[in-house]
Design a protein around this motif. Structure first.
Motif, PDB file in Angstrom:
ATOM      1  N   PHE A   1      55.405  27.601  21.779  1.00 43.84           N
ATOM      2  CA  PHE A   1      56.145  28.633  22.398  1.00 43.84           C
ATOM      3  C   PHE A   1      55.593  29.873  22.043  1.00 43.84           C
ATOM      4  N   ASN A   2      55.465  30.155  20.511  1.00 47.45           N
ATOM      5  CA  ASN A   2      54.592  31.378  20.122  1.00 47.45           C
ATOM      6  C   ASN A   2      53.249  31.554  20.691  1.00 47.45           C
ATOM      7  N   GLN A   3      52.626  30.235  20.582  1.00 41.58           N
ATOM      8  CA  GLN A   3      51.234  30.416  20.839  1.00 41.58           C
ATOM      9  C   GLN A   3      51.102  30.861  22.424  1.00 41.58           C
ATOM     10  N   ILE A   4      51.903  30.625  23.331  1.00 43.63           N
ATOM     11  CA  ILE A   4      51.919  30.992  24.716  1.00 43.63           C
ATOM     12  C   ILE A   4      52.013  32.806  24.770  1.00 43.63           C
ATOM     13  N   GLN A   5      52.993  33.085  23.899  1.00 39.70           N
ATOM     14  CA  GLN A   5      53.370  34.322  23.850  1.00 39.70           C
ATOM     15  C   GLN A   5      51.905  35.191  23.137  1.00 39.70           C
ATOM     16  N   THR A   6      51.200  34.636  22.307  1.00 39.45           N
ATOM     17  CA  THR A   6      49.931  35.193  21.654  1.00 39.45           C
ATOM     18  C   THR A   6      49.047  35.344  23.129  1.00 39.45           C
ATOM     19  N   TYR A   7      48.810  34.121  23.713  1.00 33.15           N
ATOM     20  CA  TYR A   7      47.868  34.095  24.754  1.00 33.15           C
ATOM     21  C   TYR A   7      48.419  35.367  25.855  1.00 33.15           C
ATOM     22  N   LYS A   8      49.704  35.375  26.166  1.00 32.71           N
ATOM     23  CA  LYS A   8      50.194  36.395  27.271  1.00 32.71           C
ATOM     24  C   LYS A   8      49.767  37.839  26.717  1.00 32.71           C
ATOM     25  N   ALA A   9      49.921  37.969  25.451  1.00 33.22           N
ATOM     26  CA  ALA A   9      49.590  39.500  24.794  1.00 33.22           C
ATOM     27  C   ALA A   9      47.866  39.503  24.790  1.00 33.22           C
ATOM     28  N   THR A  10      47.010  38.418  24.743  1.00 32.40           N
ATOM     29  CA  THR A  10      45.780  38.765  24.439  1.00 32.40           C
ATOM     30  C   THR A  10      44.563  38.245  25.542  1.00 32.40           C
ATOM     31  N   ILE A  11      45.279  37.370  26.391  1.00 34.63           N
ATOM     32  CA  ILE A  11      44.474  37.227  27.642  1.00 34.63           C
ATOM     33  C   ILE A  11      45.351  37.091  28.673  1.00 34.63           C
ATOM     34  N   PRO A  12      46.035  38.008  29.263  1.00 36.75           N
ATOM     35  CA  PRO A  12      47.095  38.106  30.177  1.00 36.75           C
ATOM     36  C   PRO A  12      46.610  37.754  31.431  1.00 36.75           C
ATOM     37  N   SER A  13      45.589  37.875  31.920  1.00 38.48           N
ATOM     38  CA  SER A  13      44.827  37.410  33.231  1.00 38.48           C
ATOM     39  C   SER A  13      45.139  36.117  33.556  1.00 38.48           C
TER      40      SER A  13
ATOM     41  N   ASN B   1      62.381  33.116  28.164  1.00 36.06           N
ATOM     42  CA  ASN B   1      62.139  33.172  26.664  1.00 36.06           C
ATOM     43  C   ASN B   1      62.345  31.533  25.985  1.00 36.06           C
ATOM     44  N   GLU B   2      62.474  31.734  24.936  1.00 37.94           N
ATOM     45  CA  GLU B   2      62.361  30.301  24.457  1.00 37.94           C
ATOM     46  C   GLU B   2      63.297  29.374  24.858  1.00 37.94           C
ATOM     47  N   SER B   3      64.799  30.060  24.855  1.00 35.71           N
ATOM     48  CA  SER B   3      65.899  29.188  25.044  1.00 35.71           C
ATOM     49  C   SER B   3      65.744  28.828  26.814  1.00 35.71           C
ATOM     50  N   ARG B   4      65.053  29.329  27.671  1.00 34.86           N
ATOM     51  CA  ARG B   4      65.043  29.138  28.959  1.00 34.86           C
ATOM     52  C   ARG B   4      63.869  27.808  29.419  1.00 34.86           C
ATOM     53  N   PHE B   5      63.030  27.542  28.005  1.00 31.53           N
ATOM     54  CA  PHE B   5      62.002  26.536  28.172  1.00 31.53           C
ATOM     55  C   PHE B   5      62.931  25.394  28.311  1.00 31.53           C
ATOM     56  N   LEU B   6      62.923  24.475  29.297  1.00 29.25           N
ATOM     57  CA  LEU B   6      63.890  23.243  29.272  1.00 29.25           C
ATOM     58  C   LEU B   6      62.955  21.952  29.163  1.00 29.25           C
ATOM     59  N   PRO B   7      63.791  20.865  28.923  1.00 24.35           N
ATOM     60  CA  PRO B   7      63.129  19.517  28.384  1.00 24.35           C
ATOM     61  C   PRO B   7      62.588  19.067  29.700  1.00 24.35           C
ATOM     62  N   TRP B   8      61.169  18.393  29.600  1.00 22.56           N
ATOM     63  CA  TRP B   8      60.198  17.839  30.275  1.00 22.56           C
ATOM     64  C   TRP B   8      60.843  16.484  30.577  1.00 22.56           C
ATOM     65  N   LYS B   9      61.369  15.991  32.128  1.00 20.13           N
ATOM     66  CA  LYS B   9      61.937  14.746  32.025  1.00 20.13           C
ATOM     67  C   LYS B   9      61.080  14.029  33.303  1.00 20.13           C
ATOM     68  N   THR B  10      61.481  12.847  33.094  1.00 17.03           N
ATOM     69  CA  THR B  10      60.776  11.874  34.328  1.00 17.03           C
ATOM     70  C   THR B  10      61.748  12.026  35.698  1.00 17.03           C
ATOM     71  N   ALA B  11      61.399  11.531  36.332  1.00 19.25           N
ATOM     72  CA  ALA B  11      62.411  11.389  37.915  1.00 19.25           C
ATOM     73  C   ALA B  11      63.482  10.540  37.557  1.00 19.25           C
ATOM     74  N   ASP B  12      63.292   9.656  36.606  1.00 17.16           N
ATOM     75  CA  ASP B  12      64.648   8.816  36.486  1.00 17.16           C
ATOM     76  C   ASP B  12      65.452   9.400  35.206  1.00 17.16           C
ATOM     77  N   GLY B  13      65.027  10.335  34.516  1.00 16.44           N
ATOM     78  CA  GLY B  13      65.705  10.761  33.418  1.00 16.44           C
ATOM     79  C   GLY B  13      65.061  10.738  32.055  1.00 16.44           C
TER      80      GLY B  13
END
Length: 173
Positions: A125-137, A161-173
């Motif tokens: 998650f922190n890596q995504i935040q770094t990318y948003k700051a350094t390569i926002p386009s 924010n980090e708490s809003r990233f939700l588990p990636w699940k398959t269609a059947d859970g």
């Protein structure tokens, strides 16, 4: 993207197709979220263009993606795609995996090594935040991001924010 615009909009004159491309590529403001929303609107609603055909002024929409028939789109996953951006300073970053649809970088996937005991999903998650700051386009065109530490996998948008990233699940859970 140029090829997709031509393929998906064969009845729109080339000049209007180029106008649509310029509009998509010129989305730039100090507000990353506003840029992302502006692109999303163009993606979903079409890029409005005007042109003259046989002496008559026409308005039309240029489509960047075919939502009716997904086989008309081109999909590409790229590992370690180099991005260099200058916004005050020059930054060069290499996201782990980018998923492109018709040449548009729609999904950023950040992977952390599961065998490294210090690896956490928070570091992804922190890596995504770094990318948003350094390569926002890159995130102007982003639909969502995926983060994983090899055990857990979550998805979220660039405004989440980090708490809003939700588990990636398959269609059947």
């Amino acid at each position: 993207l140029i090829q997709a615009i031509q393929r998906l909009n064969p009845d729109v004159p080339v000049q209007a197709q180029q106008q649509a491309l310029r509009e998509v590529l010129s989305i730039k403001s100090p507000d990353l979220i506003a840029d992302n929303e502006a692109f999303h609107k163009l993606l979903i609603e079409g890029v409005p263009v005007q042109y003259v055909k046989k002496g008559v002024e026409k308005s039309d929409l240029v489509w960047l993606m075919d939502f009716e028939d997904w086989t008309n789109n081109r999909f590409l996953a790229v590992n370690q795609f180099d991005i260099t951006e200058t916004n005050g300073r020059t930054h060069s970053k290499r996201p782990d995996i980018l998923l492109f649809v018709n040449g548009i970088p729609m999904v950023d996937i950040e992977l952390k090594n599961a065998v490294n005991e210090t690896t956490t999903i928070q570091k992804a998650f922190n890596q995504i935040q770094t990318y948003k700051a350094t390569i926002p386009s890159l995130f102007t065109y982003n639909a969502f991001c995926v983060i994983t530490d090899g055990f857990e996998c979550k998805a979220g948008t660039i405004s989440a924010n980090e708490s809003r990233f939700l588990p990636w699940k398959t269609a059947d859970g």
